[in-house]
Write a protein that holds these residues in place. Sequence first.
Motif, PDB file in Angstrom:
ATOM      1  N   ILE A  86       0.840  -1.203   0.000  1.00 46.64           N
ATOM      2  CA  ILE A  86       0.000   0.000   0.000  1.00 46.64           C
ATOM      3  C   ILE A  86       0.874   1.253   0.000  1.00 46.64           C
ATOM      4  O   ILE A  86       0.655   2.191  -0.780  1.00 46.64           O
ATOM      5  CB  ILE A  86      -0.946   0.005   1.220  1.00 46.64           C
ATOM      6  CG1 ILE A  86      -1.952  -1.136   1.111  1.00 46.64           C
ATOM      7  CG2 ILE A  86      -1.663   1.351   1.348  1.00 46.64           C
ATOM      8  CD1 ILE A  86      -2.844  -1.302   2.330  1.00 46.64           C
ATOM      9  N   TYR A  87       1.900   1.267   0.859  1.00 41.17           N
ATOM     10  CA  TYR A  87       2.791   2.426   0.957  1.00 41.17           C
ATOM     11  C   TYR A  87       3.544   2.625  -0.359  1.00 41.17           C
ATOM     12  O   TYR A  87       3.715   3.757  -0.827  1.00 41.17           O
ATOM     13  CB  TYR A  87       3.765   2.226   2.112  1.00 41.17           C
ATOM     14  CG  TYR A  87       4.508   3.486   2.509  1.00 41.17           C
ATOM     15  CD1 TYR A  87       3.894   4.439   3.322  1.00 41.17           C
ATOM     16  CD2 TYR A  87       5.809   3.728   2.077  1.00 41.17           C
ATOM     17  CE1 TYR A  87       4.561   5.591   3.699  1.00 41.17           C
ATOM     18  CE2 TYR A  87       6.493   4.878   2.444  1.00 41.17           C
ATOM     19  CZ  TYR A  87       5.853   5.814   3.255  1.00 41.17           C
ATOM     20  OH  TYR A  87       6.520   6.960   3.614  1.00 41.17           O
ATOM     21  N   GLN A  88       3.992   1.515  -0.953  1.00 39.75           N
ATOM     22  CA  GLN A  88       4.709   1.601  -2.226  1.00 39.75           C
ATOM     23  C   GLN A  88       3.825   2.221  -3.302  1.00 39.75           C
ATOM     24  O   GLN A  88       4.276   3.078  -4.080  1.00 39.75           O
ATOM     25  CB  GLN A  88       5.161   0.197  -2.673  1.00 39.75           C
ATOM     26  CG  GLN A  88       6.269  -0.403  -1.828  1.00 39.75           C
ATOM     27  CD  GLN A  88       6.485  -1.876  -2.140  1.00 39.75           C
ATOM     28  OE1 GLN A  88       5.830  -2.447  -3.006  1.00 39.75           O
ATOM     29  NE2 GLN A  88       7.402  -2.505  -1.407  1.00 39.75           N
ATOM     30  N   ASN A  89       2.550   1.782  -3.368  1.00 38.87           N
ATOM     31  CA  ASN A  89       1.632   2.311  -4.387  1.00 38.87           C
ATOM     32  C   ASN A  89       1.385   3.805  -4.200  1.00 38.87           C
ATOM     33  O   ASN A  89       1.366   4.572  -5.173  1.00 38.87           O
ATOM     34  CB  ASN A  89       0.295   1.553  -4.327  1.00 38.87           C
ATOM     35  CG  ASN A  89       0.422   0.125  -4.819  1.00 38.87           C
ATOM     36  OD1 ASN A  89       1.317  -0.193  -5.597  1.00 38.87           O
ATOM     37  ND2 ASN A  89      -0.469  -0.753  -4.364  1.00 38.87           N
ATOM     38  N   ILE A  90       1.186   4.223  -2.942  1.00 41.23           N
ATOM     39  CA  ILE A  90       0.971   5.651  -2.667  1.00 41.23           C
ATOM     40  C   ILE A  90       2.203   6.454  -3.071  1.00 41.23           C
ATOM     41  O   ILE A  90       2.107   7.512  -3.709  1.00 41.23           O
ATOM     42  CB  ILE A  90       0.635   5.892  -1.175  1.00 41.23           C
ATOM     43  CG1 ILE A  90      -0.686   5.204  -0.795  1.00 41.23           C
ATOM     44  CG2 ILE A  90       0.536   7.381  -0.871  1.00 41.23           C
ATOM     45  CD1 ILE A  90      -0.979   5.223   0.692  1.00 41.23           C
ATOM     46  N   TYR A  91       3.382   5.932  -2.709  1.00 41.97           N
ATOM     47  CA  TYR A  91       4.642   6.621  -3.007  1.00 41.97           C
ATOM     48  C   TYR A  91       4.839   6.756  -4.513  1.00 41.97           C
ATOM     49  O   TYR A  91       5.166   7.848  -5.012  1.00 41.97           O
ATOM     50  CB  TYR A  91       5.803   5.854  -2.388  1.00 41.97           C
ATOM     51  CG  TYR A  91       7.162   6.486  -2.644  1.00 41.97           C
ATOM     52  CD1 TYR A  91       7.583   7.582  -1.905  1.00 41.97           C
ATOM     53  CD2 TYR A  91       8.001   5.989  -3.633  1.00 41.97           C
ATOM     54  CE1 TYR A  91       8.823   8.169  -2.143  1.00 41.97           C
ATOM     55  CE2 TYR A  91       9.243   6.571  -3.888  1.00 41.97           C
ATOM     56  CZ  TYR A  91       9.633   7.653  -3.134  1.00 41.97           C
ATOM     57  OH  TYR A  91      10.858   8.234  -3.375  1.00 41.97           O
ATOM     58  N   GLU A  92       4.627   5.665  -5.238  1.00 38.56           N
ATOM     59  CA  GLU A  92       4.829   5.686  -6.683  1.00 38.56           C
ATOM     60  C   GLU A  92       3.840   6.622  -7.366  1.00 38.56           C
ATOM     61  O   GLU A  92       4.197   7.355  -8.289  1.00 38.56           O
ATOM     62  CB  GLU A  92       4.693   4.272  -7.258  1.00 38.56           C
ATOM     63  CG  GLU A  92       5.802   3.313  -6.866  1.00 38.56           C
ATOM     64  CD  GLU A  92       7.179   3.769  -7.347  1.00 38.56           C
ATOM     65  OE1 GLU A  92       7.243   4.420  -8.413  1.00 38.56           O
ATOM     66  OE2 GLU A  92       8.181   3.502  -6.649  1.00 38.56           O
ATOM     67  N   THR A  93       2.582   6.598  -6.891  1.00 40.51           N
ATOM     68  CA  THR A  93       1.557   7.462  -7.478  1.00 40.51           C
ATOM     69  C   THR A  93       1.895   8.938  -7.274  1.00 40.51           C
ATOM     70  O   THR A  93       1.797   9.750  -8.205  1.00 40.51           O
ATOM     71  CB  THR A  93       0.178   7.170  -6.848  1.00 40.51           C
ATOM     72  OG1 THR A  93      -0.143   5.799  -7.049  1.00 40.51           O
ATOM     73  CG2 THR A  93      -0.905   8.037  -7.471  1.00 40.51           C
TER      74      THR A  93
END
Length: 576
Positions: free
Chosen positions: A561-568
Amino acid sequence: MIKTLMKEIKQYKKDSILTIVFASIEVFMEILIPLLMAGLIDKGIEGKNMNEVIHYGILMFIIAIGTLSLGFLAGKFAARASTGLAANLRDRMYTHIQTFSFSNIDKYSTAGLVTRLTTDVTNVQNAYQMLIRICIRSPLVLICALSMALMINPELSMVFVVAVIFLVCVLGIIMRMAMKYFNDVFPKYDDLNESVQENVVGIRVVKSFVREKYEDEKFKRAAQNIYRLFVKAESVLAFNSPAMMLSVYSCILLLSWLGAKSIVGGSLTTGELTSLFSYTMNIMMSLMMLSMAFVMITMSLASARRISEVINEKSDLVSPENAIKTVKNGEIYFHHVTFSYQHGSQEPVLRDIDLHIESGETIGIIGGTGSAKSSLVSLISRLYDVDKGCVEVAGVDVRNYDLEVLRDEVSVVLQKNVLFSGTILQNLRWGNENATLEECQQACRLACADEFIERFEDGYNTYIEQGGSNVSGGQKQRLCIARALLKKPKILILDDSTSAVDTATDASIQQSFAKHIPDTTKIIISQRISSVEQADRIIVLNDGVVDGFATHEELLKTNDIYQNIYETQKKGKEDD
């Protein structure tokens, strides 16, 4: 309900009693006038005795002056008692509302509470004034006038008895039918006030979307609902006047016919018949006044119930006996916490939260909309109670602290920033009413608010309009942060409180916190990773469950979840 309201008479008991005393004496004096008039006619006029005319005339004049004086005094003290009751009710309700927990407040709309404090209290005030004046005076007039009529001529007085029984039955039916409409009408005032409140608060949005016509129609519908219910109620009450007139004219006609026969037969004098006519009007007028009072009391019963609901509402969050008065540090522990806004709900907002936060740590919280970030931090200052588990601050269950002490040490800058009408300095001192100008300036420097305050012509004495409408969203947020810092709390919670400031200012605020308040536990909720990546650890919430709790670097490696938020967010910056 009645007992609850009567407790608020307090210092106005004396005025209430004096009203009753003066109204009672007024009735006893007033009821003598028709009797004296009978003597004046029989002994003075028909007896052609001028001395008797003067004698009875002087007595009637003195009694009339006395009656008027007593009526004035009764009205004066009734006004003082009723307005005093209204003032006490408003004060009691307002003070009691301040003790409500968030869950208590959630039961009532803002517009509903405003209606209860204004319209409903005014209805009770008017009803109480009628109760201690009219509802004392009118029954006494009725009883005394009937008694005097029976003394003069028992047979003819039966006309009054029949009229009274008829009117009591009619009024009872009318009141019963009208009551159900009045019970429905006052909640509709809540809808009307809510429409006004939403429109005024959101007037900028209304105008920007050109929705004035829609809002106007919504208000008209709310007003029309009140109109329809009042028309139905008043249509029922309209039968009151014809029933009253029927009784009055029937009594006059019957008395004229039967009285004339009695005079011819020698069993009644002209003066006695005249006094009976006077007592007829006294009886009918007292019934008319009683019916008006019953209308007001009927209306006010619905209001009284709504007021009592607020006064009798018990806060579900109270300080325990022997509450702990000191918060030693900012350590926080969530022990397998489950929470729902409606206790016992099958779908809790937070599930099995188990976290340990050291005193002085900076903790970030991130997650999608509806992941219960605000709900989590609201448990720390005990704005709500948990369903299962417990929340500890400094090793003590928050339910064991004195509420004021706990909330003084847990400073929260909420998602919806609120400033009050007054100067910047007055708003800042909500955090500490005894704060010096230097302390306020220091708090504003930490919150990076000093730079825009100094640009204002009046500086810290600049007037803030209601709701902070004359400052920007970012300026409002920074003032609210400065206000929270003035409390010098053990725990500082920023609930998405830097969303309206730029990233550079956001970073500057966090650097100030790290340098100047290192011992304060800082919890930062944000939708932006840039606002939390420098935190000691970051909580990732997902649908009310802790999905990750680690440093920025660790979460980038281990948490999807954190990775997706960061990448977005990273991609969004690159596109810019």
